[in-house]
Scaffold this active site. Structure first.
Site, PDB file in Angstrom:
ATOM      1  CB  SER A   1      -0.916  -0.078   1.224  1.00  0.00           C
ATOM      2  OG  SER A   1      -2.056   0.682   1.005  1.00  0.00           O
TER       3      SER A   1
ATOM      4  CG  HIS B   1      -5.703  -2.489   0.672  1.00  0.00           C
ATOM      5  ND1 HIS B   1      -5.014  -2.247  -0.488  1.00  0.00           N
ATOM      6  CD2 HIS B   1      -5.140  -1.681   1.605  1.00  0.00           C
ATOM      7  CE1 HIS B   1      -4.093  -1.322  -0.280  1.00  0.00           C
ATOM      8  NE2 HIS B   1      -4.142  -0.968   0.992  1.00  0.00           N
TER       9      HIS B   1
ATOM     10  CD1 TRP C   1      -7.836   3.315  -2.034  1.00  0.00           C
ATOM     11  CD2 TRP C   1      -9.504   4.416  -3.040  1.00  0.00           C
ATOM     12  NE1 TRP C   1      -7.775   4.632  -1.643  1.00  0.00           N
ATOM     13  CE2 TRP C   1      -8.781   5.326  -2.248  1.00  0.00           C
ATOM     14  CE3 TRP C   1     -10.609   4.883  -3.792  1.00  0.00           C
ATOM     15  CZ2 TRP C   1      -9.104   6.685  -2.161  1.00  0.00           C
ATOM     16  CZ3 TRP C   1     -10.937   6.235  -3.700  1.00  0.00           C
ATOM     17  CH2 TRP C   1     -10.191   7.104  -2.894  1.00  0.00           C
TER      18      TRP C   1
ATOM     19  CE  LYS D   1      -0.048   5.051  -1.905  1.00  0.00           C
ATOM     20  NZ  LYS D   1      -1.019   4.350  -2.661  1.00  0.00           N
TER      21      LYS D   1
HETATM   22  C1  GCU Z   1      -5.341   4.804   1.677  1.00  0.00           C
HETATM   23  C2  GCU Z   1      -4.744   5.518   0.489  1.00  0.00           C
HETATM   24  C3  GCU Z   1      -3.964   4.566  -0.388  1.00  0.00           C
HETATM   25  C4  GCU Z   1      -2.959   3.808   0.430  1.00  0.00           C
HETATM   26  C5  GCU Z   1      -3.636   3.149   1.612  1.00  0.00           C
HETATM   27  C6  GCU Z   1      -2.652   2.469   2.560  1.00  0.00           C
HETATM   28  O1  GCU Z   1      -6.319   3.927   1.248  1.00  0.00           O
HETATM   29  O2  GCU Z   1      -5.783   6.143  -0.218  1.00  0.00           O
HETATM   30  O3  GCU Z   1      -3.309   5.268  -1.419  1.00  0.00           O
HETATM   31  O4  GCU Z   1      -2.313   2.855  -0.354  1.00  0.00           O
HETATM   32  O5  GCU Z   1      -4.331   4.117   2.366  1.00  0.00           O
HETATM   33  O6  GCU Z   1      -1.514   2.879   2.688  1.00  0.00           O
HETATM   34  O7  GCU Z   1      -3.079   1.520   3.218  1.00  0.00           O
END
Ligand code: GCU
Length: 415
Positions: free
Chosen positions: A253, A395, A344, A257
């Protein structure tokens, strides 16, 4: 009592009217974004193999000397933010503050390592964990996890009732058994998760006199997390139990990134795994599917740099897209992981990014993804320098995922 029950029932009924739960809809995420493939706008991806001056890039040398630096400059200045040169040199020290030689019933050594940074502007520190397997004769290859959680609590203790697992659910035993070490690099010591505390943590050590906030092209949270992982790598280069040339970096998540940005910048990482990194990670901006630039910067204003705000509702003008970040990791192997219900994060956009990045892998003589169609759900592409799977569910990282990550790393890093 009865009144309370009736009241709570009414509340629940009311809430479910406001928040209808539909199995096909993402839970807990905004509804006012595109979740329908038919609504993806037409888009053009910026070319990987044409320079900013319009010249074709046809050789590995041209990629490394011309195009890759151009792309990295754009990601640094417009998306994640660059780390400025500090006015005052930073002194870094490593200290093993605790060693546990019989971790997990003698299967591993655990070291708690403090990394401290100091200059004329102040000081900061982070604490990483290094688990090394006892069954590996040579310095062990390892995974480094960009971690959401801290390392100073008990979440990385062995689970009292689940052999082979840590309290936080990590299947460490599986890594040890396959001869991998495991390193935990937390995000929280150097920068806050989301917030504006740019007067604490690592940023102040880099401010010019009078500065108290990063400039529009300077590092936000994700860049700071990436910087921290590189310092953890500096430590690993001094640790004789770990083979620093065979470290796979991974994160889920937001940390996925960070993984991509770290691995693109720091070529010492041998392999990268982006787990459901989505928007600002592996997913393509220009598809505008699921989370988009507006959602990201309004909810998390400091994850990226402030220049990224210029592309809100205007992803088309961004001169890069995320396939180019993946390409900057080449020729080192990269694995992208998606979840079917993680809409998402845009599973399709994550795949397409990996697919388009493959053009550079091929230029460098490596094996990339060959079909534009995503593979069937649950089928993993492992024996390739660009790997991918999309599994049922949402997720999270499940055992199936950990096993595929291990298979990919074994295929590329084990001797
Ligand atoms: C939120 C955010 C995502 C990210 C996520 C996480 O949902 O919008 O971009 O990846 O948190 O870090 O769990």
């Amino acid at each position: 009592m009865k009144r309370i029950t009736t009241l709570s029932l009414a509340l629940v009924a009311g809430l479910s009217l406001i928040l209808p739960v539909h199995p096909d809809e993402p839970k807990n995420h905004d509804k006012d974004v595109v979740y329908d493939e038919a609504k993806v706008p037409p888009y053009d991806l910026p070319p990987l193999l044409v320079s900013s001056e319009g010249r074709p890039i046809t050789t590995p040398e041209q990629w490394f000397n011309v195009r890759r630096p151009q792309i990295m400059g754009l990601f640094g200045n417009l998306v994640y933010g660059t780390v400025p040169a500090p006015e005052s040199p930073i002194r870094t020290t490593f200290e093993v503050v605790k060693t546990h030689l019989e971790f997990m019933n003698g299967r591993a050594t655990r070291k708690d390592v403090r990394i401290r940074f100091e200059n004329a502007k102040g000081s900061a520190e982070m604490q990483i964990l290094v688990f090394t397997p006892h069954n590996e004769k040579h310095p062990a290859p390892a995974f480094m996890l960009h971690s959401f959680g801290g390392t100073k609590d008990d979440s990385h203790d062995a689970h009292p009732d689940r052999p082979g697992f840590l309290r936080n659910g990590l299947p460490l035993g599986e890594f040890l058994q396959r001869g991998f070490g495991f390193v935990v690099a937390p995000q929280g010591d150097l920068v806050r998760h989301n917030e504006v505390e740019f007067l604490k943590g690592i940023h102040p050590l880099f401010y010019r006199t009078g500065q108290s906030f990063p400039k529009a092209n300077e590092w936000g949270c994700i860049s700071a997390v990436a910087w921290g992982a590189s310092r953890a790598m500096d430590y690993l280069e001094t640790d004789r139990d770990i083979d620093a040339k065979r470290v796979a970096l991974m994160g889920h998540s937001k940390m996925g990134k960070a993984t991509l940005w770290t691995a693109a910048q720091d070529q010492r990482f041998a392999l990268a795994i982006s787990a459901q990194s989505g928007c600002g990670g592996a997913a393509l901006w220009k598809r505008n599917f699921g989370e988009n630039m507006e959602k990201m910067v309004t909810r998390f204003p400091y994850w990226l740099c402030r220049n990224a705000w210029k592309f809100v509702r205007n992803e088309d003008d961004l001169p890069v897209d995320q396939h180019m970040l993946l390409a900057c990791i080449a020729p080192r192997p990269i694995y992208v992981h998606s979840g079917v219900e993680d809409t998402w994060a845009d599973a399709r956009g994550e795949y397409l990014s990996a697919y388009h990045a493959s053009e550079v892998y091929r230029l460098l003589g490596k094996k990339g993804l060959t079909t534009e169609a995503s593979p069937p759900v649950g089928e993993a592409i492992v024996r390739s320098d660009v790997g991918y799977h999309n599994r049922p569910g949402g997720h999270s990282i499940e055992m199936f995922d950990w096993l595929k990550f291990l298979e990919f790393a074994e295929h590329h890093l084990k001797r």
